[in-house]
Scaffold this active site. Sequence first.
Site, mmCIF file in Angstrom:
data_model
loop_
_atom_site.group_PDB
_atom_site.id
_atom_site.type_symbol
_atom_site.label_atom_id
_atom_site.label_comp_id
_atom_site.label_asym_id
_atom_site.label_seq_id
_atom_site.Cartn_x
_atom_site.Cartn_y
_atom_site.Cartn_z
ATOM 1 N N ASN A 8 0.837 -1.198 0.000
ATOM 2 C CA ASN A 8 0.000 0.000 0.000
ATOM 3 C C ASN A 8 0.869 1.243 0.000
ATOM 4 O O ASN A 8 0.370 2.360 0.034
ATOM 5 C CB ASN A 8 -0.926 0.021 1.229
ATOM 6 C CG ASN A 8 -2.087 -0.933 1.058
ATOM 7 O OD1 ASN A 8 -2.744 -0.937 0.036
ATOM 8 N ND2 ASN A 8 -2.317 -1.763 2.063
ATOM 9 N N ASN A 9 2.190 1.046 -0.001
ATOM 10 C CA ASN A 9 3.137 2.150 0.039
ATOM 11 C C ASN A 9 3.313 2.705 -1.382
ATOM 12 O O ASN A 9 3.957 2.073 -2.224
ATOM 13 C CB ASN A 9 4.467 1.663 0.619
ATOM 14 C CG ASN A 9 5.470 2.769 0.800
ATOM 15 O OD1 ASN A 9 5.572 3.693 -0.008
ATOM 16 N ND2 ASN A 9 6.259 2.661 1.857
ATOM 17 N N LEU A 10 2.719 3.858 -1.635
ATOM 18 C CA LEU A 10 2.760 4.431 -2.977
ATOM 19 C C LEU A 10 4.177 4.795 -3.400
ATOM 20 O O LEU A 10 4.504 4.761 -4.590
ATOM 21 C CB LEU A 10 1.848 5.651 -3.060
ATOM 22 C CG LEU A 10 0.358 5.353 -2.852
ATOM 23 C CD1 LEU A 10 -0.474 6.633 -2.922
ATOM 24 C CD2 LEU A 10 -0.147 4.340 -3.865
ATOM 25 N N ASN A 11 5.047 5.124 -2.434
ATOM 26 C CA ASN A 11 6.445 5.416 -2.762
ATOM 27 C C ASN A 11 7.143 4.173 -3.300
ATOM 28 O O ASN A 11 7.868 4.230 -4.288
ATOM 29 C CB ASN A 11 7.184 5.937 -1.524
ATOM 30 C CG ASN A 11 6.705 7.307 -1.115
ATOM 31 O OD1 ASN A 11 6.706 8.239 -1.900
ATOM 32 N ND2 ASN A 11 6.281 7.431 0.127
ATOM 33 N N ASP A 68 9.823 -7.108 1.781
ATOM 34 C CA ASP A 68 9.962 -6.589 3.130
ATOM 35 C C ASP A 68 11.371 -6.038 3.211
ATOM 36 O O ASP A 68 12.307 -6.573 2.610
ATOM 37 C CB ASP A 68 9.722 -7.660 4.194
ATOM 38 C CG ASP A 68 9.439 -7.037 5.560
ATOM 39 O OD1 ASP A 68 8.765 -5.983 5.621
ATOM 40 O OD2 ASP A 68 9.899 -7.586 6.574
ATOM 41 N N THR A 69 11.483 -4.935 3.919
ATOM 42 C CA THR A 69 12.758 -4.246 4.031
ATOM 43 C C THR A 69 13.031 -3.939 5.487
ATOM 44 O O THR A 69 12.117 -3.607 6.235
ATOM 45 C CB THR A 69 12.727 -2.928 3.222
ATOM 46 O OG1 THR A 69 12.571 -3.244 1.838
ATOM 47 C CG2 THR A 69 14.009 -2.126 3.407
ATOM 48 N N GLY A 149 10.773 6.939 4.725
ATOM 49 C CA GLY A 149 11.302 6.084 5.781
ATOM 50 C C GLY A 149 12.582 6.651 6.373
ATOM 51 O O GLY A 149 12.648 7.827 6.743
ATOM 52 N N ASP A 151 15.345 7.188 4.810
ATOM 53 C CA ASP A 151 16.189 7.779 3.766
ATOM 54 C C ASP A 151 16.940 9.041 4.206
ATOM 55 O O ASP A 151 18.095 9.216 3.818
ATOM 56 C CB ASP A 151 15.370 8.079 2.503
ATOM 57 C CG ASP A 151 15.006 6.814 1.724
ATOM 58 O OD1 ASP A 151 15.419 5.711 2.131
ATOM 59 O OD2 ASP A 151 14.299 6.940 0.706
#
EC number: 3.6.1.66
Length: 193
Positions: A8-11, A68-69, A149, A151
Amino acid sequence: MELVFATNNLNKLKEVQSMLPPHIKLLSLSDISCTEDIPETQATIEGNAVQKAEYLKAHYGYDCFADDTGLEVNALNGAPGVYSARYAGPQRNAEDNTNKLLNALDDKSDRKAQFKTVVALHLNGALHTFTGICKGEISKEKQGAGGFGYDPVFKAEGYEKTFAEISLEEKNSIGHRGKAVRQLIDFLLALPQ
């Protein structure tokens, strides 16, 4: 070829779509009307990626991939790791997570860290995984307005700028997700058409 990307993370969606060849159509969770939270209850980054891909395949029937990160920091014994998204609590707030990380490292001289992404692909009844790692270090303060996040505090090895200060193209070329997604793409391109 159509693939669902379990996010769902648009980035993340934008980052990955920019790397895919035109013949691979990427569908989002909203495209397939998946509105529930996909479980992420495993103890490892790889386990979470696999769990999400298997959930989507089992409940929606689509060929799909999930990632997954985690950010693994040496001085914190690999934390936040699998808990990176909810490091500062269940609200999953990037600003809170980053602030907690900077506070935890306040008195530490070893700021080495690595981002690790695992992509799990469920395709034609088989499961495949691809791992990307980007080594670097945590800056003393947030720098840059781009990215998402962690970054603003992560500098890849050999770079003076954080991920939040470089372009999406540059991040994709050196970053953890970019490395894992390139392996995924190479795998997909090698399949018979």
